[in-house]
Design a protein around this motif. Structure first.
Motif, PDB file in Angstrom:
ATOM      1  N   ARG A  53       0.956  -1.246  -0.024  1.00  0.00           N
ATOM      2  CA  ARG A  53       0.011   0.054  -0.083  1.00  0.00           C
ATOM      3  C   ARG A  53       0.985   1.185   0.047  1.00  0.00           C
ATOM      4  NH1 ARG A  53      -3.775   2.630  -1.846  1.00  0.00           N
ATOM      5  NH2 ARG A  53      -4.656   4.177  -0.719  1.00  0.00           N
ATOM      6  N   GLU A  61       1.930   1.672  -3.475  1.00  0.00           N
ATOM      7  CA  GLU A  61       0.674   2.319  -4.272  1.00  0.00           C
ATOM      8  C   GLU A  61       0.421   3.765  -4.265  1.00  0.00           C
ATOM      9  OE1 GLU A  61      -1.915  -1.669  -4.432  1.00  0.00           O
ATOM     10  OE2 GLU A  61      -2.495  -0.191  -3.072  1.00  0.00           O
ATOM     11  N   ILE A  62       0.351   4.249  -2.853  1.00  0.00           N
ATOM     12  CA  ILE A  62      -0.103   5.495  -2.662  1.00  0.00           C
ATOM     13  C   ILE A  62       0.914   6.555  -3.214  1.00  0.00           C
ATOM     14  CG2 ILE A  62      -1.556   5.089  -0.794  1.00  0.00           C
ATOM     15  CD1 ILE A  62       0.688   6.202   1.189  1.00  0.00           C
ATOM     16  N   GLY A 118      -1.885   8.193  -4.281  1.00  0.00           N
ATOM     17  CA  GLY A 118      -2.539   8.493  -3.015  1.00  0.00           C
ATOM     18  C   GLY A 118      -2.994   9.687  -2.659  1.00  0.00           C
ATOM     19  N   SER A 119      -3.976  10.077  -1.944  1.00  0.00           N
ATOM     20  CA  SER A 119      -4.153  11.431  -1.384  1.00  0.00           C
ATOM     21  C   SER A 119      -3.339  11.635  -0.039  1.00  0.00           C
ATOM     22  CB  SER A 119      -5.839  11.329  -0.953  1.00  0.00           C
ATOM     23  OG  SER A 119      -6.057  10.529   0.013  1.00  0.00           O
ATOM     24  N   ARG A 120      -3.487  12.854   0.465  1.00  0.00           N
ATOM     25  CA  ARG A 120      -2.943  13.179   1.486  1.00  0.00           C
ATOM     26  C   ARG A 120      -3.355  12.395   2.729  1.00  0.00           C
ATOM     27  NH1 ARG A 120      -1.033  13.563   5.729  1.00  0.00           N
ATOM     28  NH2 ARG A 120       0.168  15.244   6.753  1.00  0.00           N
ATOM     29  N   ASP A 179      -4.382   9.208   2.728  1.00  0.00           N
ATOM     30  CA  ASP A 179      -3.833   7.791   2.579  1.00  0.00           C
ATOM     31  C   ASP A 179      -2.441   7.900   3.135  1.00  0.00           C
ATOM     32  OD1 ASP A 179      -5.934   7.010   0.931  1.00  0.00           O
ATOM     33  OD2 ASP A 179      -5.000   7.756  -0.917  1.00  0.00           O
ATOM     34  N   SER A 208      -2.582   7.484   7.109  1.00  0.00           N
ATOM     35  CA  SER A 208      -3.211   5.978   7.422  1.00  0.00           C
ATOM     36  C   SER A 208      -2.023   5.033   7.186  1.00  0.00           C
ATOM     37  CB  SER A 208      -4.358   5.534   6.587  1.00  0.00           C
ATOM     38  OG  SER A 208      -4.141   5.200   5.203  1.00  0.00           O
ATOM     39  N   VAL A 209      -1.037   5.346   6.391  1.00  0.00           N
ATOM     40  CA  VAL A 209       0.033   4.550   6.208  1.00  0.00           C
ATOM     41  C   VAL A 209       1.432   4.934   6.570  1.00  0.00           C
ATOM     42  CG1 VAL A 209       1.518   3.413   4.235  1.00  0.00           C
ATOM     43  CG2 VAL A 209      -0.885   3.617   3.923  1.00  0.00           C
ATOM     44  N   TYR A 246       4.385  12.627   1.572  1.00  0.00           N
ATOM     45  CA  TYR A 246       3.460  13.134   0.881  1.00  0.00           C
ATOM     46  C   TYR A 246       4.330  13.999  -0.155  1.00  0.00           C
ATOM     47  CZ  TYR A 246      -0.603  14.905  -1.517  1.00  0.00           C
ATOM     48  OH  TYR A 246      -1.518  15.730  -2.468  1.00  0.00           O
ATOM     49  N   ARG A 266       2.272   1.095  10.981  1.00  0.00           N
ATOM     50  CA  ARG A 266       2.583   2.276   9.962  1.00  0.00           C
ATOM     51  C   ARG A 266       3.996   2.244   9.474  1.00  0.00           C
ATOM     52  NH1 ARG A 266      -0.858   7.173  12.317  1.00  0.00           N
ATOM     53  NH2 ARG A 266      -2.933   5.992  12.023  1.00  0.00           N
TER      54      ARG A 266
END
Length: 178
Positions: free
Chosen positions: A18, A21-22, A26-28, A30, A33-34, A60, A135
């Motif tokens: 994941r 992928e982000i 991915g959004s901010r 996302d 959460s990771v 990010y 995380r």
């Protein structure tokens, strides 16, 4: 009915995939959460200064930096190996170079800029991700930067590419948006 929790290694593997992928889509939120609030990216020394902090904001910022230079960006995960809290993700990074790719020095100043070529690339990379509290807390990588440079026409430089890169560097220094 008793639902079993996934094995810790499966959780680490899933989180590592994941995290890759982000980076491309991915959004901010996302990243929140990771990525752990104390996470560090050990590869950020050639990236914009805002990527050099800790936590989701910095990770990010790395994604935004890559997305600004490369469209169709993705990381095709080929293999994932997990040992304890560490995952190694073998990927093929793919994209198309449509924006200036700005490289920074250790002080955070613009070092090099590669003007957009419109070319596509696919390069092998290994990403190492350490997990804490569910995380990602640490990232480092080995990448085929030379292979990417050759595919994108950065190497060997031509007189035209050197002029285009010099103009792109001048523009980036006037408008440091990264």
């Amino acid at each position: 009915m008793n639902v079993e929790e996934p094995a810790p290694s499966e959780q680490v593997k899933s989180l590592a995939v994941r995290a890759m992928e982000i980076m491309s889509n991915g959004s901010r939120a996302d990243f929140d959460s990771v990525v752990h609030t104390g996470a560090v990216n050990r590869e950020s020394m050639s990236e914009p200064p805002r990527t050099r902090g800790r936590g989701p904001d910095a990770f990010y910022a790395s994604a935004v930096w890559l997305r600004a230079a490369f469209t169709e960006l993705r990381f095709d995960v080929e293999h994932v190996v997990v040992e304890g809290d560490l995952a190694v993700v073998y990927t093929i990074m793919k994209g198309r170079h449509v924006g200036p790719f700005v490289v920074y020095d250790e002080q955070g100043s613009i070092d090099q800029v590669f003007a957009p070529t419109g070319r596509s690339f696919a390069v092998k990379q290994s990403h190492w991700l350490r997990v804490e509290d569910g995380r990602v807390i640490e990232h480092w990588a080995t990448r085929d930067d030379l292979g990417q440079a050759v595919q994108l026409g950065w190497v060997p430089p031509t007189p035209l590419s050197m002029v285009r890169n010099a103009w792109a560097k001048r523009a980036a220094r006037r408008n440091p948006s990264h």
